[in-house]
Scaffold this motif. Structure first.
Motif, PDB file in Angstrom:
ATOM      1  N   ALA A 100     -28.776  13.688  37.544  1.00  0.00           N
ATOM      2  CA  ALA A 100     -28.028  12.831  38.507  1.00  0.00           C
ATOM      3  C   ALA A 100     -26.733  13.004  38.086  1.00  0.00           C
ATOM      4  CB  ALA A 100     -28.607  11.661  38.798  1.00  0.00           C
ATOM      5  N   LEU A 101     -26.397  12.685  36.602  1.00  0.00           N
ATOM      6  CA  LEU A 101     -25.188  12.409  35.805  1.00  0.00           C
ATOM      7  C   LEU A 101     -24.335  13.811  35.724  1.00  0.00           C
ATOM      8  CD1 LEU A 101     -26.313   9.829  33.548  1.00  0.00           C
ATOM      9  CD2 LEU A 101     -24.771   9.402  35.624  1.00  0.00           C
ATOM     10  N   LEU A 274     -28.725   4.039  38.822  1.00  0.00           N
ATOM     11  CA  LEU A 274     -27.717   4.843  39.351  1.00  0.00           C
ATOM     12  C   LEU A 274     -26.985   4.037  40.303  1.00  0.00           C
ATOM     13  CD1 LEU A 274     -29.487   8.274  39.680  1.00  0.00           C
ATOM     14  CD2 LEU A 274     -27.592   7.878  38.103  1.00  0.00           C
ATOM     15  N   GLN A 275     -27.710   3.117  41.163  1.00  0.00           N
ATOM     16  CA  GLN A 275     -27.198   2.264  42.192  1.00  0.00           C
ATOM     17  C   GLN A 275     -26.501   1.206  41.461  1.00  0.00           C
ATOM     18  OE1 GLN A 275     -30.701   1.286  44.113  1.00  0.00           O
ATOM     19  NE2 GLN A 275     -30.607   3.035  45.463  1.00  0.00           N
ATOM     20  N   MET A 277     -24.665   1.494  38.776  1.00  0.00           N
ATOM     21  CA  MET A 277     -23.398   2.016  38.419  1.00  0.00           C
ATOM     22  C   MET A 277     -22.744   2.447  39.505  1.00  0.00           C
ATOM     23  SD  MET A 277     -25.423   4.916  35.695  1.00  0.00           S
ATOM     24  CE  MET A 277     -23.957   5.597  35.271  1.00  0.00           C
ATOM     25  N   GLY A 278     -23.225   2.303  40.649  1.00  0.00           N
ATOM     26  CA  GLY A 278     -22.591   2.840  41.943  1.00  0.00           C
ATOM     27  C   GLY A 278     -22.513   4.166  42.266  1.00  0.00           C
ATOM     28  N   LEU A 279     -23.649   4.634  42.092  1.00  0.00           N
ATOM     29  CA  LEU A 279     -23.722   6.015  42.281  1.00  0.00           C
ATOM     30  C   LEU A 279     -24.958   6.181  43.149  1.00  0.00           C
ATOM     31  CD1 LEU A 279     -23.451   7.790  38.641  1.00  0.00           C
ATOM     32  CD2 LEU A 279     -21.678   7.620  40.444  1.00  0.00           C
ATOM     33  N   GLU A 280     -24.939   7.393  43.934  1.00  0.00           N
ATOM     34  CA  GLU A 280     -26.200   7.625  44.868  1.00  0.00           C
ATOM     35  C   GLU A 280     -27.283   8.343  44.043  1.00  0.00           C
ATOM     36  OE1 GLU A 280     -25.561   9.387  48.755  1.00  0.00           O
ATOM     37  OE2 GLU A 280     -23.528   9.811  48.304  1.00  0.00           O
ATOM     38  N   LYS A 282     -29.096  10.761  43.582  1.00  0.00           N
ATOM     39  CA  LYS A 282     -29.263  12.220  44.042  1.00  0.00           C
ATOM     40  C   LYS A 282     -28.703  13.161  42.949  1.00  0.00           C
ATOM     41  CE  LYS A 282     -25.121  13.026  46.983  1.00  0.00           C
ATOM     42  NZ  LYS A 282     -24.687  13.630  47.967  1.00  0.00           N
ATOM     43  N   ASN A 284     -27.101  15.926  40.592  1.00  0.00           N
ATOM     44  CA  ASN A 284     -25.848  16.463  40.601  1.00  0.00           C
ATOM     45  C   ASN A 284     -25.800  17.819  40.792  1.00  0.00           C
ATOM     46  OD1 ASN A 284     -22.982  17.455  39.454  1.00  0.00           O
ATOM     47  ND2 ASN A 284     -22.788  15.292  38.803  1.00  0.00           N
TER      48      ASN A 284
END
Length: 560
Positions: A100-101, A274-275, A277-280, A282, A284
């Motif tokens: 994801a990252l 991830l959430q 961290m403010g990320l979706e 899904k 990358n």
């Protein structure tokens, strides 16, 4: 003086050198717990190859096969916790995070876990109490792998990790050895605070992710501990619960997940991280997933109920299971979205507020970005004849959905309850139809509050099989007019024990249902004691009378 200057300069250079190698793009996660964190499932072929080199493990003990040295970094191929461990929580956590990252970000885990250990094993002030019994299996493992002090080993290894990267979170999975202990959340909080203090991290600065134990429906024996897990966010504000719903057990014992369960749990830990961290959650697009990982992450189809009958104001969860291309299925309810112009939702809960009917699109977006949709049909029914919609308010009740029979003890009361009240004013009549006359001295009641001790509208059923209530002429038993825009309960109450056979309950504007004060004729073979025509002529035989309206036992009755 010159020598002191040289020493200070050397120390400063050493500090700068150490600081320079700390990579802010190397995200470190500390992991601890018992056997489910250690990994109880045997790693399968799909788990042993293709691990992204950006997912790293710090060996927290020495390994012989594969050969690893404590304190050194390696690609995180299982076992990643101890030489005797298997596939566990951290494996697919790290794989998912790496996928994801951005490509420049590495993910590392520092994992200390011991099968069968109590949470006290990680309390730096109490761990020795766990080592007093030499026959204790977890004590043997603590001595064998972690020098008799698992907490110190976790801290020592975390400090080594801090020389290379930045600690971003803590993963915990433990509970079976403290099953249901109400003191457990407090003990976890102490350990969490000790970790932050001993690593020089700010209070509450690092999120704690706490996994649920194996659920009862999946064979779990310690499912009761999940009530304590659920308390964690109220004890540690920066903590998050990882659901184990739908995660399969190994079928061999009542404590452990199987390999699929560990993969799903690891992915859920990552999704939550991830959430936070403010990320979706899904992948990358700059990363390339290997074939087995792509199949694990890519959904093939959705399995869910598509027709719903619900009460207004009733929040209902819509369970959804997704099948994936690697052959596994998992519960994805918590990752669904629902879109509708007709139906009200509260987050992921179906929550119609009034007389709503229509469709909604159920949308699941998997980790690869692929979307699957299903159309659901929703019909709001104010009075559904469903067991989970009929609330007991007094006495003992039992509702049989197949027979639509409501069995009540003496003085029992049951019916439909609306938490925020419902507005029935758009309709003229409320109609209750019974399949046969009742014999339990039953009443229909409407309430303007959620308490049966308050006044409400009452209508004695008597011999009627159709009871029609004029919603715009409701009166409390004391004579006060009742507001049909705020009805909180419709109930059925009896005096004697027995059963009501309900045909249907509905709202209508059809004036054919206007109350007339005339009762429907009894459909059983009971003979009325006295029958008179409207002209006052006594009838000799009820069965021989033509259809019409008669005075039966002092009441107006229609004979069809």
């Amino acid at each position: 003086m010159k020598r002191s200057f040289i020493l200070i300069a050397a120390l400063a250079l050493s500090f700068l050198k150490a600081s320079a190698v700390v990579d802010p793009n190397f995200h470190i996660y500390l992991c601890f717990g018992q056997s489910n964190m250690e990994g109880n499932a045997a790693a399968e072929s799909v788990d042993k190859s293709g691990v992204d080199s950006r997912f790293r493990m710090l060996a927290t003990t020495d390994f012989t096969s594969p050969r690893r040295t404590m304190g050194q970094w390696y690609t995180a191929t299982p076992p990643i916790v101890s030489p005797q461990g298997g596939l566990g929580m951290a494996d697919y956590f790290g794989r998912t995070m790496a996928a994801a990252l951005p490509p420049e970000v590495k993910v590392g885990v520092v994992d200390v876990a011991i099968g069968g250990c109590a949470i006290q094993m990680f309390d730096k002030d109490k761990y020795k109490t766990q080592l007093t019994d030499p026959s204790n299996w977890s004590a043997q493992l603590a001595n064998r792998f972690y020098g008799g002090n698992p907490y110190k080993r976790l801290i020592d290894m975390a400090k080594i990790a801090q020389e290379s990267g930045v600690i971003k979170g803590i993963l915990l999975h433990q509970g079976c050895s403290n099953n249901g202990d109400p003191n457990w959340p407090g003990m976890v909080k102490k350990i969490y605070n000790d970790i932050l203090t001993d690593l020089g991290l700010g209070a509450d600065s690092i999120p704690l992710f706490v996994g649920e134990t194996l659920r009862q429906e999946n064979g779990g024996a310690c499912y009761g501990h999940n009530t304590q897990v659920a308390r964690m966010p109220s004890v540690i504000p920066n903590s998050y619960v990882i659901s184990s719903e739908g995660c399969p057990g190994n079928g061999k014992d009542p404590w452990h997940f199987n390999a699929t369960g560990y993969r799903i749990m690891g992915k859920r830990y990552a999704f939550k991280a991830l959430q936070v961290m403010g990320l979706e959650p899904k992948a990358n697009p700059a990363n390339t997933l290997n074939t087995s990982l792509s199949k694990f992450f890519t959904a093939k189809s959705l399995d869910m109920t598509t027709d719903f009958e619900v009460m207004p104001g009733q929040k209902q969860r819509i369970p959804v299971t997704a099948s994936f291309y690697d052959g596994h299925s998992e519960d994805v309810t918590n990752y669904m979205q629902f879109v509708s112009d007709d139906i009200t939702f509260s987050g992921r809960l179906l929550a119609p507020q009034g007389d709503e009917h229509g469709t909604a699109e159920a949308v699941y977006t998997d980790f690869t970005g692929k979307q699957l949709t299903k159309t659901i049909n929703v019909d709001v029914n104010f009075f559904p004849l469903k067991k989970d919609c009929i609330t007991k308010l007094a006495g003992t009740i039992d509702f049989d959905e197949a027979k639509q029979s409501l069995k009540l003890s003496a003085s029992a009361q049951a019916g439909w309850v609306y938490d925020k009240g419902v507005d029935l004013s758009a309709y003229k009549y409320l109609v209750i139809k019974l399949k046969e006359p009742q014999s339990i001295n039953a009443q229909v009641r409407l309430y303007a509050s959620k308490s049966i001790s308050t006044l409400g509208y009452r209508d004695t059923i008597n011999e009627r099989t159709t009871i029609s209530i004029d919603l715009h002429n409701l009166q409390y038993s004391g004579g006060k007019i009742m507001d049909p825009t705020k009805i909180f309960m419709l109930t059925l109450r009896c005096t004697k024990a027995g059963t009501l056979l309900i045909d249907k309950v509905f709202l209508t504007n059809d004036d054919a249902y206007a109350p007339t004060g005339i009762l429907d004729v009894a459909t059983d073979e009971r003979t009325p004691r006295s029958v008179y025509s409207l002209q006052g002529i006594k009838a000799s035989s009820w069965n021989q009378l033509r259809p019409g309206i008669y005075v039966v036992d002092g009441k107006l009755v229609r004979k069809p």
